[in-house]
Scaffold this active site. Structure first.
Site: not given
Ligand code: HH2
Length: 268
Positions: A201, A241
């Site tokens: 992030k 995660r």
């Molecule tokens: N962060 C993201 C997405 N889902 N779920 C939980 N429980 N906690 C988190 O911190 C979280 C999450 C964002 O990250 P990412 O999936 O890598 O990116 P994107 O939302 O752009 O798909």
């Protein structure tokens, strides 16, 4: 016992770290299987980015992205579905998912109805606008109180496995994220397993910038990701995660040796 590791599998064109890499079914399945082989306890399949500025995806398109991947992975590894849509959540459970990863913290009725686990994550606002001007009087208390209320709702509805997640980066400044990480033991003290997602992030690239002070680009945030995953696990998080499963499993194994027995939860 080591903390659990949730591997991220974004079947999207626009996720901030891996957008476009796993949009194709074969590529998504191969990456999910590779994360399972590297020790992921859960693979989190998502079809809608929640990065700052992201726009919602129509339900049909989200189903088309995630359901075949959930179905193919579920016989091999525990699968969670990263969605805020009740219809997608129900269909993913029918395809084999056993955990709803819910950044809107609103799907507990679906978790109760389907008899699966549920992650309640805190977010201020919506992805489209959440980073415009995040504001709290007391971020730690507000996030904790929000999660306590959602846990009460879910427990009353009969959800048997309830996770809480402070939602790092979801309507939060760098300082808000740091406060939440520093005070993670207060969330752990609620007695529910805590999930934390810091992987790659942007705050990592801002706190520890590269030479010349430039924000570290997303592909250079592995060290910060491992550092904050380790920090979270030492503070009592039961699961992290992450994008980088093998490295995080190593860190989790070391934390399993290091952390105090009273921080262990029965989450796994
Ligand atoms: N962060 C993201 C997405 N889902 N779920 C939980 N429980 N906690 C988190 O911190 C979280 C999450 C964002 O990250 P990412 O999936 O890598 O990116 P994107 O939302 O752009 O798909």
């Amino acid at each position: 016992m080591r903390p659990a590791v949730m591997g991220i599998l974004n079947v999207t064109p626009d996720s901030f770290a891996d957008g476009g890499r796993y949009l194709d079914f074969e590529a998504a399945l191969a990456h999910g299987m590779a994360m399972a082989a590297a020790g992921a306890d859960v693979v989190d399949v998502g079809g809608e980015s929640s990065r700052p500025g992201a726009l919602p995806v129509p339900e049909e398109e989200e189903r088309r992205r995630v359901l075949p991947v959930v179905e193919a992975l579920a016989p091999h590894v525990r699968v969670s579905v990263d969605t805020v849509k009740p219809g997608v959540a129900r269909a993913a459970v029918a395809a084999g998912a056993t955990l709803l990863n819910d950044v809107s913290a609103s799907l507990w009725p679906v978790a109760a109805e389907c008899g699966v686990g549920w992650v309640a994550m805190h977010m201020q606002g919506t992805p489209r606008t959440m980073q415009d001007a995040p504001r709290y009087d007391d971020v730690v208390a507000e996030v904790r109180d929000f999660l306590v209320a959602r846990v009460e709702d879910a427990a009353a509805a009969g959800v048997h496995e309830i996770w809480v997640d402070p939602g790092i980066g979801f309507g939060k400044t760098v300082d808000h994220n740091l406060s939440l990480l520093r005070h993670l033991p207060e969330l752990v003290a609620l007695g529910r397993p805590v999930l934390v997602g810091t992987s790659r992030k942007s705050f990592l690239g801002k706190i520890a910038p590269g030479p010349g002070g430039a924000v570290l680009p997303v592909e250079e945030r592995l060290a910060g990701s491992i550092a904050t995953a380790t920090w979270s696990m030492l503070a009592g998080a039961a699961m992290v995660r992450v994008h980088d499963v093998a490295a995080t499993v190593q860190a989790a194994t070391l934390v399993g040796e290091a952390r105090l027995p009273e921080l262990e939860t029965a989450a796994r």
